[in-house]
Design a protein around this motif. Structure first.
Motif, PDB file in Angstrom:
ATOM      1  N   GLY A   1       0.812  -1.212   0.000  1.00  0.00           N
ATOM      2  CA  GLY A   1       0.000   0.000   0.000  1.00  0.00           C
ATOM      3  C   GLY A   1       0.841   1.254   0.000  1.00  0.00           C
ATOM      4  O   GLY A   1       0.328   2.355   0.170  1.00  0.00           O
ATOM      5  N   GLY A   2       2.135   1.115  -0.171  1.00  0.00           N
ATOM      6  CA  GLY A   2       3.046   2.265  -0.102  1.00  0.00           C
ATOM      7  C   GLY A   2       3.191   3.004  -1.416  1.00  0.00           C
ATOM      8  O   GLY A   2       2.375   2.853  -2.339  1.00  0.00           O
ATOM      9  N   VAL A   3       4.269   3.750  -1.516  1.00  0.00           N
ATOM     10  CA  VAL A   3       4.439   4.691  -2.619  1.00  0.00           C
ATOM     11  C   VAL A   3       4.579   3.987  -3.972  1.00  0.00           C
ATOM     12  O   VAL A   3       4.205   4.534  -5.018  1.00  0.00           O
ATOM     13  CB  VAL A   3       5.633   5.639  -2.326  1.00  0.00           C
ATOM     14  CG1 VAL A   3       6.965   4.904  -2.367  1.00  0.00           C
ATOM     15  CG2 VAL A   3       5.639   6.838  -3.271  1.00  0.00           C
TER      16      VAL A   3
ATOM     17  N   VAL B   1      12.473   6.225  -0.590  1.00  0.00           N
ATOM     18  CA  VAL B   1      12.228   4.814  -0.276  1.00  0.00           C
ATOM     19  C   VAL B   1      13.278   3.930  -0.945  1.00  0.00           C
ATOM     20  O   VAL B   1      13.805   2.997  -0.337  1.00  0.00           O
ATOM     21  CB  VAL B   1      10.791   4.409  -0.706  1.00  0.00           C
ATOM     22  CG1 VAL B   1      10.641   2.896  -0.799  1.00  0.00           C
ATOM     23  CG2 VAL B   1       9.768   4.979   0.270  1.00  0.00           C
ATOM     24  N   THR B   2      13.623   4.254  -2.192  1.00  0.00           N
ATOM     25  CA  THR B   2      14.648   3.465  -2.899  1.00  0.00           C
ATOM     26  C   THR B   2      15.980   3.545  -2.164  1.00  0.00           C
ATOM     27  O   THR B   2      16.605   2.515  -1.873  1.00  0.00           O
ATOM     28  CB  THR B   2      14.820   4.016  -4.339  1.00  0.00           C
ATOM     29  OG1 THR B   2      13.525   4.057  -4.941  1.00  0.00           O
ATOM     30  CG2 THR B   2      15.744   3.139  -5.154  1.00  0.00           C
ATOM     31  N   ILE B   3      16.390   4.756  -1.825  1.00  0.00           N
ATOM     32  CA  ILE B   3      17.672   4.927  -1.112  1.00  0.00           C
ATOM     33  C   ILE B   3      17.636   4.187   0.227  1.00  0.00           C
ATOM     34  O   ILE B   3      18.561   3.479   0.598  1.00  0.00           O
ATOM     35  CB  ILE B   3      17.974   6.431  -0.909  1.00  0.00           C
ATOM     36  CG1 ILE B   3      18.181   7.099  -2.266  1.00  0.00           C
ATOM     37  CG2 ILE B   3      19.188   6.643   0.004  1.00  0.00           C
ATOM     38  CD1 ILE B   3      18.149   8.612  -2.235  1.00  0.00           C
TER      39      ILE B   3
ATOM     40  N   ARG C   1      19.427  -0.086   3.632  1.00  0.00           N
ATOM     41  CA  ARG C   1      19.055  -1.114   4.584  1.00  0.00           C
ATOM     42  C   ARG C   1      19.615  -2.473   4.140  1.00  0.00           C
ATOM     43  O   ARG C   1      20.112  -3.263   4.921  1.00  0.00           O
ATOM     44  CB  ARG C   1      17.532  -1.181   4.700  1.00  0.00           C
ATOM     45  CG  ARG C   1      17.071  -1.929   5.931  1.00  0.00           C
ATOM     46  CD  ARG C   1      15.574  -1.961   5.994  1.00  0.00           C
ATOM     47  NE  ARG C   1      15.015  -2.381   4.703  1.00  0.00           N
ATOM     48  CZ  ARG C   1      13.728  -2.621   4.493  1.00  0.00           C
ATOM     49  NH1 ARG C   1      12.873  -2.469   5.448  1.00  0.00           N
ATOM     50  NH2 ARG C   1      13.296  -3.007   3.312  1.00  0.00           N
ATOM     51  N   PHE C   2      19.570  -2.727   2.794  1.00  0.00           N
ATOM     52  CA  PHE C   2      20.044  -3.999   2.244  1.00  0.00           C
ATOM     53  C   PHE C   2      21.530  -4.189   2.553  1.00  0.00           C
ATOM     54  O   PHE C   2      21.967  -5.236   2.996  1.00  0.00           O
ATOM     55  CB  PHE C   2      19.808  -4.013   0.723  1.00  0.00           C
ATOM     56  CG  PHE C   2      20.284  -5.273   0.057  1.00  0.00           C
ATOM     57  CD1 PHE C   2      19.505  -6.434   0.125  1.00  0.00           C
ATOM     58  CD2 PHE C   2      21.493  -5.311  -0.612  1.00  0.00           C
ATOM     59  CE1 PHE C   2      19.948  -7.596  -0.483  1.00  0.00           C
ATOM     60  CE2 PHE C   2      21.933  -6.468  -1.221  1.00  0.00           C
ATOM     61  CZ  PHE C   2      21.157  -7.618  -1.161  1.00  0.00           C
ATOM     62  N   PHE C   3      22.313  -3.074   2.364  1.00  0.00           N
ATOM     63  CA  PHE C   3      23.764  -3.208   2.546  1.00  0.00           C
ATOM     64  C   PHE C   3      24.186  -3.171   4.011  1.00  0.00           C
ATOM     65  O   PHE C   3      25.268  -3.572   4.366  1.00  0.00           O
ATOM     66  CB  PHE C   3      24.500  -2.124   1.758  1.00  0.00           C
ATOM     67  CG  PHE C   3      24.539  -2.439   0.300  1.00  0.00           C
ATOM     68  CD1 PHE C   3      25.306  -3.523  -0.147  1.00  0.00           C
ATOM     69  CD2 PHE C   3      23.802  -1.711  -0.626  1.00  0.00           C
ATOM     70  CE1 PHE C   3      25.325  -3.832  -1.502  1.00  0.00           C
ATOM     71  CE2 PHE C   3      23.819  -2.032  -1.969  1.00  0.00           C
ATOM     72  CZ  PHE C   3      24.573  -3.094  -2.418  1.00  0.00           C
ATOM     73  N   SER C   4      23.296  -2.649   4.878  1.00  0.00           N
ATOM     74  CA  SER C   4      23.681  -2.583   6.286  1.00  0.00           C
ATOM     75  C   SER C   4      23.274  -3.846   7.033  1.00  0.00           C
ATOM     76  O   SER C   4      23.453  -3.962   8.219  1.00  0.00           O
ATOM     77  CB  SER C   4      23.061  -1.350   6.923  1.00  0.00           C
ATOM     78  OG  SER C   4      21.665  -1.481   6.885  1.00  0.00           O
TER      79      SER C   4
END
Lengths: 660, 283
Positions: free
Chosen positions: B240-242, B272-274, B279-282
């Protein structure tokens, strides 16, 4: 400190405008659960209509000689010495803290080039002490508080009852222990227990039919408290705002900030001049406020600007195009100023069709605010000079600082409580702070101040007052059921008269009764009042009350019946109107917004007192009592705002008529 | 910016002004209204004759009908139910579908919409929300979605702690416009991706809509509001997000406050993309 359980004591807040939301935030923050009732989603409350700004002493004005004390003094003088003075002092002292808090909540206050909060001039002051967000400050303030309440709602500390209409307070053993309310969709009527009830239900503009107020501002909730035994202070003190645009459904406010930013009020020197305003040369314009008040110019207080505009139109016949209207002119101002006023310029453009950047606006006074309201008391603070001081001289040193507790004692349980213990009144619905005339941009302040400062008093009442030993949860259910039955019977009576399509007779049409009430009140009890005319209006109210008993409701539905809600409020407005008229009739003087053409001067000896209305249900009548006020800080002086006699310069309006 | 040139009347405003000046007060017009007695009840159309006056709007017409609820065919009926508040287009309450387009009814002037004798105006409730009765719809979901994006500044409390963060006039201008959103629902009515969802249990995964996305942007811009930036972006990245925005760009065209909703959606889409990549790399 007494700890209380999470759910055994609760507070009910009725009304979700600035006062109700600020109270909810403060009380929930103290750990007391809040049930918040509103006829509309709280974000849509009438506070959104406030435009110009919110007053507070600030660093810039302070360095120019202004102070919290001067803000206090201006408010007392502006209110023509009718307000109890101690609460006003506390409010002015708190004002800068309130601005800071709103700033922290994220209100987009206009900024200077350096990023400080910008300021504008407002009526009744010679200093810039009004903070603003464009020309929709009320909307921005209520959104900030709405967001904080939503946060508490998400955490389960505030429960909202939106689209619920307050019907009656539950008063048991002399104190308020809850309310009865109706769901405006399902029409269910039920009771709610509360250890304290905060009324924050705003003004009663609809008593006058058309006003600048929202459709919900019938004053119905206050009237119901009044009928249940709560006193009502200074009912006759109604603010008529000088600059509004007339409409078919309501009048729309053109903010005082238009004049604060340099807008000028004028009429053509030649009565009935047929030209468009923009085509009339400078030397043929009569800037009557500037000529009559060289110090304050267009920024005299509202009651004065209103009377001058009214008199120029009605007495002198100089209204624009021969009608009851004057120009409010912003065409000479730069684009950057227009930008700051965009919110109101858009309203004018949308509803009138002209562009105020190129053509002066046509405006006329309209009912705007209730200075009067539910009677409330307070505990005085620490500042108590041996005798009242003369009016503060602008720019001179203040006699005191702005420490907390000089005006009102913080946390005292009786701050802004009505004569019924446990029943509080915050914001426009009380009669404190504004006396006989409210200064522009002080309303938002008083609403939020009540919520924050007196919210603590409510918390202390719940923790340490009667509810400590006798919480509402222990009150017998019969007390609640009896009020539910009373309200169900009222509804049943109204529904029993229902005739879909209406009866066809004006005589018994609730909408016609409401309209006739508004017309009569506007004619008899606004800018200029007179004893005989007020008596005539009381006669009209009696007639309308009689017709109200015989009305036919237009809708028999038991689901979302708006006609029922409106018709019920007409009954309440009739009683409120009577209190207004009786207050105006008793006050044989002229003070602030209350101008009696049969008693044109102020009479401090007899009337520097509150008119307090009380309702007697057995005779369905209103009586008025005069009560002393606390005027121990500032001594009354003549309130002239430096008016000069401009009769020499004044254009000859009408051909001189020979006197008889 | 505070130095923009004065906006004169646009072409649309000029043609509206021309219609207004040609309209004669006292003429009769027709108001055709889609009515419904309550949830689950059938809809029906009723038409009313209304006499106009100077400054008539939809509100004054509905008030006239309430005072005399008789249809054009002489049929006795009930007053029309509708939601309203300030009548100055600042509270958002009186939104409805007028001649097929969602807008506030208070600012809908009869002289513009029905300048000639006998002209007709059609009123319907918004279609993306459940009808309560007649023109009144239940917009609870609009406010619920503000909770999903934590649309508030998480202040420490109401105790006096001095001023908030200083702010440039440019940033204030941007925030102010975003902050004028009245939660009226016009952008949702116009959005092909936002659909009626009667079950509140499904609201948390259904499309948020332009208004809530724009509010997330507003609070992410504020110095203290940023404290919740991560949580807001999580909500915008989830169901339901952007990403469910179909880029129809209808929202920005119907917004009565001229809020740059598509800019907000684009800005939040990038954020959101950034956020997701970071988040993926951390991990």
């Amino acid at each position: 400190m007494v700890t209380i359980g999470a759910t055994d004591r609760r507070v009910i807040v009725v009304g979700g405008g600035l006062a109700g939301l600020a109270a909810s935030v403060r009380i929930a923050e103290a750990g007391v659960p809040v049930d918040l009732f509103s006829m509309v989603p709280v974000k849509r409350s009438h506070s959104v209509c406030a435009q110009g700004g919110i007053n507070a002493c600030n660093e810039v004005s302070r360095q120019q000689g202004y102070s919290e004390y001067e803000h206090f003094d201006e408010t007392i003088y502006g209110g023509d010495f009718l307000a109890d003075q101690h609460p006003v002092l506390e409010m002015a002292n708190w004002a800068p803290r309130i601005i800071d808090l709103l700033d922290r909540m994220g209100v987009p206050f206009n900024r200077t080039a350096e990023g400080f909060r910008d300021l504008r001039l407002f009526g009744g002051s010679l200093f810039k002490r009004t903070h603003f967000a464009g020309a929709t400050t009320g909307q921005q303030l209520i959104y900030a508080l709405d967001e904080q309440v939503r946060r508490y709602e998400a955490e389960g500390k505030v429960t909202k009852y939106e689209f619920w209409e307050f019907l009656w307070p539950v008063i048991e053993e002399g104190r308020c222990v809850g309310i009865v309310a109706q769901d405006m969709r399902t029409m269910q009527i039920r009771s709610f227990r509360g250890d304290a009830v905060v009324m924050a239900t705003g003004g009663n503009g609809l008593v006058f039919g058309k006003s600048t107020q929202s459709v919900i501002c019938t004053g119905g909730a206050a009237a119901r408290c009044f009928r249940a035994g709560v006193w009502y202070g200074n009912p006759e003190m109604i603010q008529v705002h000088p600059t509004a645009i007339p409409g078919a459904d309501k009048t729309r406010l053109m903010s005082e900030s238009a004049r604060g930013e340099g807008g000028r009020v004028w009429v053509p020197r030649k009565p009935g001049d047929p030209r468009k305003g923009s085509q009339i040369p400078e030397n043929e314009r009569y800037y009557f406020l500037e000529e009559r008040y060289p110090d304050y110019k267009n920024l005299v207080p509202r009651d004065i600007a209103t009377r001058e505009i009214f008199s120029v139109c009605v007495d002198d016949g100089m209204g624009v195009h021969g009608e009851n209207q004057v120009y409010l002119d912003l065409t000479h101002l730069p684009a950057s100023t227009h930008h700051k006023l965009e919110g109101i310029l858009e309203i004018y453009k949308k509803f009138v069709g002209d562009d105020p950047q190129h053509e002066p606006m046509k405006i006329f006074p309209s009912v705007h605010y209730s200075m009067g309201g539910l009677w409330t008391t307070f505990t005085k603070g620490r500042y108590n000079p041996a005798e009242p001081r003369p009016k503060h001289k602008s720019g001179s040193a203040a006699p005191i600082g702005s420490e907390v507790g000089l005006g009102m004692a913080p946390g005292e349980m009786n701050n802004m409580v009505t004569n019924v213990p446990g029943l509080y009144a915050f914001g426009e619905v009380n009669f404190a702070y504004h006396g006989a005339n409210r200064l522009g941009a002080n309303a938002l302040l008083s609403c939020i101040f009540d919520g924050l400062f007196c919210g603590l008093s409510v918390v202390n009442w719940v923790k340490d007052g009667t509810p400590k030993t006798k919480p509402a949860a222990t009150v017998h259910q019969n007390a609640y059921d009896a009020v539910v039955r009373q309200e169900e019977q009222k509804v049943a009576r109204l529904l029993s008269t229902a005739k879909p399509g209406g009866s066809g007779a004006v005589e018994t049409n609730p909408y016609a009764i409401g309209k006739e009430l508004g017309d009569e009140m506007t004619k008899a009890c606004t800018v200029v009042r007179e004893g005989k005319r007020l008596e005539q209006a009381l006669g009209k109210i009696a007639e309308l009350k009689d017709r109200y008993q015989r009305l036919s409701l237009h809708d028999s539905a038991t689901w979302t019946n708006q006609s029922l809600s409106y018709t019920r409020s007409v009954g309440d407005m009739l009683i409120m109107a009577e209190a207004l008229l009786r207050g105006a009739h008793v006050r044989n003087e002229s003070r602030g917004a209350h101008y009696r053409k049969d008693f044109t001067s102020r009479n401090d000896e007899q009337f520097m007192k509150s008119t307090v209305a009380k309702y007697d249900p057995s005779s369905d009548s209103v009586s008025i009592e005069l009560m002393s006020i606390d005027a121990s800080l500032i001594a009354p002086t003549a309130r002239t705002y430096g008016k000069t006699d401009d009769s020499a310069k004044k254009p000859a309006a009408k051909p001189a008529v020979a006197t008889v | 910016m505070s130095t923009t040139a004065p906006a004169t009347l646009s072409a649309a405003e000029q043609s509206a002004a021309a219609r207004r000046s040609s309209a004669k007060p006292g003429r009769s017009i027709r108001i055709k209204i889609k009515r419904c007695d309550g949830p689950g009840k059938p809809s029906r159309w009723e038409t009313f004759k209304v006499v106009t006056e100077r400054g008539s709007n939809i509100i004054s017409c509905l008030q006239q009908i309430a005072a005399n609820p008789v249809t054009i065919d002489g049929q006795k009926t009930t007053p029309v139910v509708w939601d309203s508040g300030c009548l100055e287009e600042v509270c958002g309450a009186c939104t409805m579908v007028i001649n097929g387009k969602a807008r506030q009814s208070c600012s809908c002037l009869i002289d513009e919409y029905a300048p000639n004798e006998g002209d007709e105006i059609t009123l319907e409730p918004m279609s993306k929300f459940p009808v309560v009765r007649d023109l009144w719809v239940d917009r609870s979901r609009v406010f619920h979605n503000l909770k999903r994006v934590k649309a508030w500044v998480p202040i420490d409390g109401t105790y006096n702690q001095g001023a908030g963060p200083r702010e440039s006039p440019e940033q204030q201008e941007t925030r102010y416009v975003l902050s004028t959103c009245m939660s009226c629902g016009c952008c949702l009515e116009a959005c092909p991706q936002f659909n009626q969802e009667p079950d509140p249990a499904a609201w948390d995964t259904a499309f948020l809509g332009a208004h809530a996305i724009s509010q997330a942007r507003l609070f992410n811009m504020h110095e203290t509001g940023k404290r919740l930036k991560g949580e807001r972006l999580e909500a915008l990245a989830g169901p339901g997000g952007v990403n469910e925005c179909g880029n129809a760009q209808n929202c920005v065209k119907v917004c009565p406050k001229k809020i740059p909703l598509t800019e907000s959606i684009a800005a939040m889409g990038r954020a959101v993309t950034i956020h997701s990549v970071t988040r993926f790399f951390s991990r």
